[in-house]
Design a protein around this motif. Structure first.
Motif, PDB file in Angstrom:
ATOM      1  N   ILE A 198      -1.876 -14.475  -8.713  1.00 49.24           N
ATOM      2  CA  ILE A 198      -1.312 -14.463  -7.364  1.00 49.24           C
ATOM      3  C   ILE A 198      -0.432 -13.229  -7.218  1.00 49.24           C
ATOM      4  CG2 ILE A 198       0.130 -15.690  -5.716  1.00 49.24           C
ATOM      5  CD1 ILE A 198      -0.680 -18.267  -7.179  1.00 49.24           C
ATOM      6  N   ILE A 199      -0.671 -12.457  -6.163  1.00 46.95           N
ATOM      7  CA  ILE A 199       0.067 -11.227  -5.897  1.00 46.95           C
ATOM      8  C   ILE A 199       0.862 -11.409  -4.612  1.00 46.95           C
ATOM      9  CG2 ILE A 199      -0.114  -8.747  -5.476  1.00 46.95           C
ATOM     10  CD1 ILE A 199      -1.136  -9.525  -8.203  1.00 46.95           C
ATOM     11  N   MET A 200       2.137 -11.034  -4.643  1.00 47.56           N
ATOM     12  CA  MET A 200       3.006 -11.094  -3.460  1.00 47.56           C
ATOM     13  C   MET A 200       3.190  -9.678  -2.929  1.00 47.56           C
ATOM     14  SD  MET A 200       4.884 -13.098  -1.627  1.00 47.56           S
ATOM     15  CE  MET A 200       6.245 -13.092  -0.522  1.00 47.56           C
ATOM     16  N   CYS A 201       2.822  -9.443  -1.677  1.00 43.18           N
ATOM     17  CA  CYS A 201       2.980  -8.141  -1.029  1.00 43.18           C
ATOM     18  C   CYS A 201       4.013  -8.270   0.086  1.00 43.18           C
ATOM     19  CB  CYS A 201       1.665  -7.664  -0.439  1.00 43.18           C
ATOM     20  SG  CYS A 201       0.360  -7.442  -1.623  1.00 43.18           S
ATOM     21  N   PRO A 251       4.655   2.511   8.394  1.00 42.79           N
ATOM     22  CA  PRO A 251       3.241   2.436   8.776  1.00 42.79           C
ATOM     23  C   PRO A 251       2.511   1.274   8.114  1.00 42.79           C
ATOM     24  CG  PRO A 251       3.838   4.682   8.227  1.00 42.79           C
ATOM     25  CD  PRO A 251       5.016   3.826   7.880  1.00 42.79           C
ATOM     26  N   LEU A 252       1.575   0.733   8.839  1.00 40.27           N
ATOM     27  CA  LEU A 252       0.826  -0.430   8.381  1.00 40.27           C
ATOM     28  C   LEU A 252       0.013  -0.138   7.127  1.00 40.27           C
ATOM     29  CD1 LEU A 252       0.289  -3.329   9.307  1.00 40.27           C
ATOM     30  CD2 LEU A 252      -1.699  -2.467  10.526  1.00 40.27           C
ATOM     31  N   ASN A 253      -0.432   1.111   6.968  1.00 45.95           N
ATOM     32  CA  ASN A 253      -1.266   1.427   5.808  1.00 45.95           C
ATOM     33  C   ASN A 253      -0.516   1.294   4.493  1.00 45.95           C
ATOM     34  OD1 ASN A 253       0.344   3.648   6.168  1.00 45.95           O
ATOM     35  ND2 ASN A 253      -1.255   5.134   5.766  1.00 45.95           N
ATOM     36  N   GLU A 254       0.801   1.391   4.492  1.00 44.40           N
ATOM     37  CA  GLU A 254       1.568   1.214   3.254  1.00 44.40           C
ATOM     38  C   GLU A 254       1.511  -0.235   2.773  1.00 44.40           C
ATOM     39  OE1 GLU A 254       2.938   3.523   1.339  1.00 44.40           O
ATOM     40  OE2 GLU A 254       2.132   5.019   2.715  1.00 44.40           O
ATOM     41  N   THR A 255       1.442  -1.165   3.701  1.00 41.58           N
ATOM     42  CA  THR A 255       1.318  -2.569   3.321  1.00 41.58           C
ATOM     43  C   THR A 255      -0.024  -2.819   2.663  1.00 41.58           C
ATOM     44  OG1 THR A 255       2.708  -3.236   5.161  1.00 41.58           O
ATOM     45  CG2 THR A 255       1.310  -4.924   4.206  1.00 41.58           C
ATOM     46  N   TYR A 256      -1.069  -2.261   3.246  1.00 34.32           N
ATOM     47  CA  TYR A 256      -2.411  -2.520   2.747  1.00 34.32           C
ATOM     48  C   TYR A 256      -2.783  -1.653   1.556  1.00 34.32           C
ATOM     49  CZ  TYR A 256      -2.371  -5.307   6.832  1.00 34.32           C
ATOM     50  OH  TYR A 256      -2.027  -6.242   7.756  1.00 34.32           O
ATOM     51  N   ALA A 257      -1.935  -0.702   1.200  1.00 36.34           N
ATOM     52  CA  ALA A 257      -2.157   0.085  -0.019  1.00 36.34           C
ATOM     53  C   ALA A 257      -1.975  -0.787  -1.262  1.00 36.34           C
ATOM     54  CB  ALA A 257      -1.205   1.269  -0.065  1.00 36.34           C
ATOM     55  N   THR A 258      -1.225  -1.873  -1.155  1.00 38.68           N
ATOM     56  CA  THR A 258      -1.093  -2.814  -2.267  1.00 38.68           C
ATOM     57  C   THR A 258      -1.988  -4.036  -2.080  1.00 38.68           C
ATOM     58  OG1 THR A 258       0.801  -3.857  -1.193  1.00 38.68           O
ATOM     59  CG2 THR A 258       1.267  -2.141  -2.801  1.00 38.68           C
ATOM     60  N   MET A 293      -9.588  -6.649  -6.905  1.00 38.52           N
ATOM     61  CA  MET A 293      -9.555  -7.077  -8.304  1.00 38.52           C
ATOM     62  C   MET A 293      -9.762  -8.582  -8.461  1.00 38.52           C
ATOM     63  SD  MET A 293      -9.314  -4.525 -10.266  1.00 38.52           S
ATOM     64  CE  MET A 293      -8.987  -5.398 -11.763  1.00 38.52           C
ATOM     65  N   GLY A 294      -9.839  -9.304  -7.343  1.00 39.28           N
ATOM     66  CA  GLY A 294     -10.104 -10.733  -7.401  1.00 39.28           C
ATOM     67  C   GLY A 294      -8.875 -11.607  -7.407  1.00 39.28           C
ATOM     68  N   ASN A 295      -7.742 -11.085  -6.998  1.00 36.20           N
ATOM     69  CA  ASN A 295      -6.503 -11.862  -6.971  1.00 36.20           C
ATOM     70  C   ASN A 295      -6.343 -12.603  -5.648  1.00 36.20           C
ATOM     71  OD1 ASN A 295      -5.331 -10.941  -9.517  1.00 36.20           O
ATOM     72  ND2 ASN A 295      -5.301  -8.962  -8.519  1.00 36.20           N
TER      73      ASN A 295
END
Length: 84
Positions: A21-24, A31-38, A45-47
């Motif tokens: 489980i990954i918490m972003c 910018p919105l793209n920084e959120t989706y970079a993680t 990777m299947g998380n």
């Protein structure tokens, strides 16, 4: 990939495994793209991904997460909103 040292060939393998489980965190003033970079690499990777967005400016995150939820298996992406 095969690497040869002197006369002994050696094969190297690398494998990647899901962490779980990954918490972003989604900022409201960046910018919105920084959120989706993680978020995107974690999904690839299947998380399972949980995205925490602030109450201010979180509508774009909500709409994008709805699109992700429609195209991915149930429970893969989740959204948490609120202060703190």
């Amino acid at each position: 990939k095969t690497i040869s040292y002197i006369h002994t060939p050696t094969k190297l393998y690398s494998s990647r495994a899901a962490i779980g489980i990954i918490m972003c965190l989604g900022p409201y003033n960046y910018p919105l793209n920084e959120t989706y970079a993680t978020l995107i690499p974690a999904l690839l990777m299947g998380n399972i991904v949980i995205l925490k967005v602030p109450t201010v400016g979180g509508l774009v995150h909500l709409l994008t997460m709805e699109a992700f939820a429609k195209s991915l298996p149930k429970g893969t992406v989740q959204l948490i909103s609120g202060s703190g």
